[in-house]
Design a protein around this motif. Structure first.
Motif, PDB file in Angstrom:
ATOM      1  N   LEU A 189      11.669 -11.666  -0.769  1.00  0.00           N
ATOM      2  CA  LEU A 189      10.564 -10.544  -0.098  1.00  0.00           C
ATOM      3  C   LEU A 189      10.233  -9.236  -1.239  1.00  0.00           C
ATOM      4  O   LEU A 189       8.641  -8.548  -0.869  1.00  0.00           O
ATOM      5  CB  LEU A 189      11.213  -9.536   1.494  1.00  0.00           C
ATOM      6  N   ILE A 190      11.093  -9.072  -2.076  1.00  0.00           N
ATOM      7  CA  ILE A 190      10.573  -7.937  -3.207  1.00  0.00           C
ATOM      8  C   ILE A 190       9.759  -8.536  -3.725  1.00  0.00           C
ATOM      9  O   ILE A 190       8.698  -7.601  -4.251  1.00  0.00           O
ATOM     10  CB  ILE A 190      11.873  -7.608  -3.614  1.00  0.00           C
ATOM     11  N   VAL A 191       9.871 -10.052  -4.886  1.00  0.00           N
ATOM     12  CA  VAL A 191       8.874  -9.635  -5.476  1.00  0.00           C
ATOM     13  C   VAL A 191       7.570 -10.143  -4.334  1.00  0.00           C
ATOM     14  O   VAL A 191       6.125  -9.798  -4.969  1.00  0.00           O
ATOM     15  CB  VAL A 191       9.097 -11.492  -5.892  1.00  0.00           C
ATOM     16  N   GLN A 192       7.579 -10.489  -3.149  1.00  0.00           N
ATOM     17  CA  GLN A 192       6.512 -10.564  -2.638  1.00  0.00           C
ATOM     18  C   GLN A 192       5.289  -8.988  -2.172  1.00  0.00           C
ATOM     19  O   GLN A 192       4.670  -8.564  -3.070  1.00  0.00           O
ATOM     20  CB  GLN A 192       6.023 -10.780  -1.352  1.00  0.00           C
ATOM     21  N   VAL A 193       6.667  -7.967  -1.825  1.00  0.00           N
ATOM     22  CA  VAL A 193       5.308  -6.819  -2.037  1.00  0.00           C
ATOM     23  C   VAL A 193       5.540  -6.219  -3.073  1.00  0.00           C
ATOM     24  O   VAL A 193       4.110  -5.379  -3.430  1.00  0.00           O
ATOM     25  CB  VAL A 193       7.190  -5.567  -1.598  1.00  0.00           C
ATOM     26  N   LEU A 194       6.224  -6.775  -4.309  1.00  0.00           N
ATOM     27  CA  LEU A 194       5.681  -6.263  -5.980  1.00  0.00           C
ATOM     28  C   LEU A 194       4.383  -7.066  -5.965  1.00  0.00           C
ATOM     29  O   LEU A 194       3.580  -6.050  -7.198  1.00  0.00           O
ATOM     30  CB  LEU A 194       6.389  -6.240  -7.076  1.00  0.00           C
ATOM     31  N   VAL A 195       4.196  -8.411  -5.774  1.00  0.00           N
ATOM     32  CA  VAL A 195       3.539  -8.137  -5.938  1.00  0.00           C
ATOM     33  C   VAL A 195       1.943  -8.437  -5.581  1.00  0.00           C
ATOM     34  O   VAL A 195       1.203  -7.263  -5.709  1.00  0.00           O
ATOM     35  CB  VAL A 195       3.138  -9.999  -5.767  1.00  0.00           C
ATOM     36  N   ALA A 196       2.245  -7.556  -4.688  1.00  0.00           N
ATOM     37  CA  ALA A 196       1.230  -6.806  -3.464  1.00  0.00           C
ATOM     38  C   ALA A 196       0.879  -5.625  -3.615  1.00  0.00           C
ATOM     39  O   ALA A 196      -0.608  -5.470  -3.872  1.00  0.00           O
ATOM     40  CB  ALA A 196       1.630  -6.487  -1.578  1.00  0.00           C
ATOM     41  N   ALA A 197       1.497  -4.498  -4.113  1.00  0.00           N
ATOM     42  CA  ALA A 197       1.201  -2.840  -4.646  1.00  0.00           C
ATOM     43  C   ALA A 197       1.039  -3.605  -6.107  1.00  0.00           C
ATOM     44  O   ALA A 197       0.034  -3.322  -6.216  1.00  0.00           O
ATOM     45  CB  ALA A 197       3.031  -2.599  -4.499  1.00  0.00           C
ATOM     46  N   GLY A 198       0.942  -4.064  -6.885  1.00  0.00           N
ATOM     47  CA  GLY A 198       0.047  -4.187  -7.471  1.00  0.00           C
ATOM     48  C   GLY A 198      -1.342  -5.431  -7.617  1.00  0.00           C
ATOM     49  O   GLY A 198      -2.204  -4.480  -8.529  1.00  0.00           O
ATOM     50  N   ILE A 199      -1.490  -6.220  -6.768  1.00  0.00           N
ATOM     51  CA  ILE A 199      -2.912  -6.402  -6.416  1.00  0.00           C
ATOM     52  C   ILE A 199      -3.361  -4.970  -5.561  1.00  0.00           C
ATOM     53  O   ILE A 199      -4.722  -4.892  -6.155  1.00  0.00           O
ATOM     54  CB  ILE A 199      -3.151  -7.603  -5.407  1.00  0.00           C
ATOM     55  N   VAL A 200      -2.813  -4.202  -4.820  1.00  0.00           N
ATOM     56  CA  VAL A 200      -3.535  -2.937  -3.949  1.00  0.00           C
ATOM     57  C   VAL A 200      -3.917  -2.311  -5.005  1.00  0.00           C
ATOM     58  O   VAL A 200      -5.606  -2.056  -5.670  1.00  0.00           O
ATOM     59  CB  VAL A 200      -3.115  -3.033  -3.410  1.00  0.00           C
ATOM     60  N   TYR A 201      -3.169  -2.173  -6.338  1.00  0.00           N
ATOM     61  CA  TYR A 201      -3.216  -0.768  -6.976  1.00  0.00           C
ATOM     62  C   TYR A 201      -4.826  -1.231  -7.989  1.00  0.00           C
ATOM     63  O   TYR A 201      -5.296  -1.073  -8.313  1.00  0.00           O
ATOM     64  CB  TYR A 201      -2.239  -1.135  -8.444  1.00  0.00           C
ATOM     65  N   LEU A 202      -4.990  -2.513  -8.204  1.00  0.00           N
ATOM     66  CA  LEU A 202      -6.064  -2.771  -9.178  1.00  0.00           C
ATOM     67  C   LEU A 202      -7.057  -3.405  -8.775  1.00  0.00           C
ATOM     68  O   LEU A 202      -8.199  -2.989  -8.786  1.00  0.00           O
ATOM     69  CB  LEU A 202      -5.453  -4.119  -9.856  1.00  0.00           C
ATOM     70  N   ALA A 203      -7.127  -3.849  -7.166  1.00  0.00           N
ATOM     71  CA  ALA A 203      -8.306  -3.636  -6.313  1.00  0.00           C
ATOM     72  C   ALA A 203      -8.655  -2.745  -5.603  1.00  0.00           C
ATOM     73  O   ALA A 203      -9.693  -2.142  -5.592  1.00  0.00           O
ATOM     74  CB  ALA A 203      -7.933  -4.256  -5.204  1.00  0.00           C
ATOM     75  N   ASP A 204      -7.863  -1.236  -5.755  1.00  0.00           N
ATOM     76  CA  ASP A 204      -8.371   0.186  -5.212  1.00  0.00           C
ATOM     77  C   ASP A 204      -9.209   0.392  -6.827  1.00  0.00           C
ATOM     78  O   ASP A 204     -10.064   1.289  -6.149  1.00  0.00           O
ATOM     79  CB  ASP A 204      -7.159   0.946  -4.972  1.00  0.00           C
ATOM     80  N   GLY A 205      -8.137  -0.093  -8.139  1.00  0.00           N
ATOM     81  CA  GLY A 205      -9.368   0.786  -9.100  1.00  0.00           C
ATOM     82  C   GLY A 205     -10.989  -0.015  -9.264  1.00  0.00           C
ATOM     83  O   GLY A 205     -12.180   1.286  -9.200  1.00  0.00           O
ATOM     84  N   MET A 206     -10.996  -1.094  -8.818  1.00  0.00           N
ATOM     85  CA  MET A 206     -12.272  -1.432  -8.844  1.00  0.00           C
ATOM     86  C   MET A 206     -12.983  -1.576  -7.897  1.00  0.00           C
ATOM     87  O   MET A 206     -14.185  -1.379  -8.183  1.00  0.00           O
ATOM     88  CB  MET A 206     -11.785  -3.513  -8.825  1.00  0.00           C
ATOM     89  N   TYR A 207     -12.642  -1.243  -6.428  1.00  0.00           N
ATOM     90  CA  TYR A 207     -13.641  -1.135  -5.236  1.00  0.00           C
ATOM     91  C   TYR A 207     -13.674   0.660  -5.483  1.00  0.00           C
ATOM     92  O   TYR A 207     -14.834   0.594  -4.863  1.00  0.00           O
ATOM     93  CB  TYR A 207     -12.284  -0.615  -4.172  1.00  0.00           C
ATOM     94  N   THR A 208     -13.059   1.774  -6.218  1.00  0.00           N
ATOM     95  CA  THR A 208     -13.496   2.851  -6.098  1.00  0.00           C
ATOM     96  C   THR A 208     -14.634   2.453  -7.483  1.00  0.00           C
ATOM     97  O   THR A 208     -15.418   3.752  -7.230  1.00  0.00           O
ATOM     98  CB  THR A 208     -12.345   3.481  -6.993  1.00  0.00           C
ATOM     99  N   LYS A 209     -13.882   1.200  -8.382  1.00  0.00           N
ATOM    100  CA  LYS A 209     -15.244   1.708  -9.585  1.00  0.00           C
ATOM    101  C   LYS A 209     -16.641   1.716  -9.066  1.00  0.00           C
ATOM    102  O   LYS A 209     -18.018   1.801  -9.446  1.00  0.00           O
ATOM    103  CB  LYS A 209     -14.199   0.814 -10.848  1.00  0.00           C
ATOM    104  N   ASN A 210     -16.773   0.614  -8.099  1.00  0.00           N
ATOM    105  CA  ASN A 210     -17.789   0.052  -7.405  1.00  0.00           C
ATOM    106  C   ASN A 210     -18.331   1.009  -6.480  1.00  0.00           C
ATOM    107  O   ASN A 210     -19.814   0.819  -6.912  1.00  0.00           O
ATOM    108  CB  ASN A 210     -18.253  -1.505  -7.167  1.00  0.00           C
ATOM    109  N   ARG A 251       1.223  -1.281  -0.108  1.00  0.00           N
ATOM    110  CA  ARG A 251      -0.367  -0.010  -0.613  1.00  0.00           C
ATOM    111  C   ARG A 251       0.953   1.122   0.387  1.00  0.00           C
ATOM    112  O   ARG A 251       0.940   2.122  -0.941  1.00  0.00           O
ATOM    113  CB  ARG A 251      -0.747  -0.164   1.420  1.00  0.00           C
ATOM    114  N   LEU A 252       2.226   1.200   0.849  1.00  0.00           N
ATOM    115  CA  LEU A 252       3.022   2.207   0.909  1.00  0.00           C
ATOM    116  C   LEU A 252       3.649   2.502  -0.200  1.00  0.00           C
ATOM    117  O   LEU A 252       3.392   4.149  -0.957  1.00  0.00           O
ATOM    118  CB  LEU A 252       3.801   2.160   1.995  1.00  0.00           C
ATOM    119  N   ILE A 253       3.681   1.478  -1.654  1.00  0.00           N
ATOM    120  CA  ILE A 253       4.281   1.422  -3.002  1.00  0.00           C
ATOM    121  C   ILE A 253       3.459   2.510  -3.948  1.00  0.00           C
ATOM    122  O   ILE A 253       3.538   3.106  -4.573  1.00  0.00           O
ATOM    123  CB  ILE A 253       5.191   0.572  -3.665  1.00  0.00           C
ATOM    124  N   VAL A 254       2.249   1.846  -3.874  1.00  0.00           N
ATOM    125  CA  VAL A 254       0.927   2.814  -4.891  1.00  0.00           C
ATOM    126  C   VAL A 254       1.188   4.372  -4.344  1.00  0.00           C
ATOM    127  O   VAL A 254       0.809   4.457  -3.462  1.00  0.00           O
ATOM    128  CB  VAL A 254      -0.319   1.732  -4.004  1.00  0.00           C
TER     129      VAL A 254
END
Length: 87
Positions: A61-82, A21-24
């Protein structure tokens, strides 16, 4: 996997969700509980993806954080849209 491994994976997932979340950039509209759940999912998914390439904990750890940033980014877009449709 033992219970201690599962508990530690959950704790690491929560931390990874917060780091993702901090990366996004910008303001996220996701509730914090959803970010933490997405972090847990990203920790497992990122660990699985990283296991194909390396076993070095820092790279995992770096891969996990990057995956988390991507998922948070995508989920935030869907959450805001809905969220705009429910008003």
């Amino acid at each position: 996997m033992e219970i201690t491994g599962i508990i530690s994976a959950l704790i690491v997932g929560i931390i990874i969700g917060a780091l993702g979340r901090l990366i996004v950039p910008g303001k996220q509209h996701l509730p914090i509980w959803l970010t933490l759940v997405l972090g847990i999912v990203a920790a497992f998914l990122g660990g699985w993806i990283a296991s194909f390439f390396t076993s070095a904990w820092l790279l995992v750890l770096i891969v996990q954080v990057l995956v988390a940033a991507g998922i948070v980014y995508l989920a935030d877009g869907m959450y805001t849209k809905n969220a705009g449709k429910t008003a």
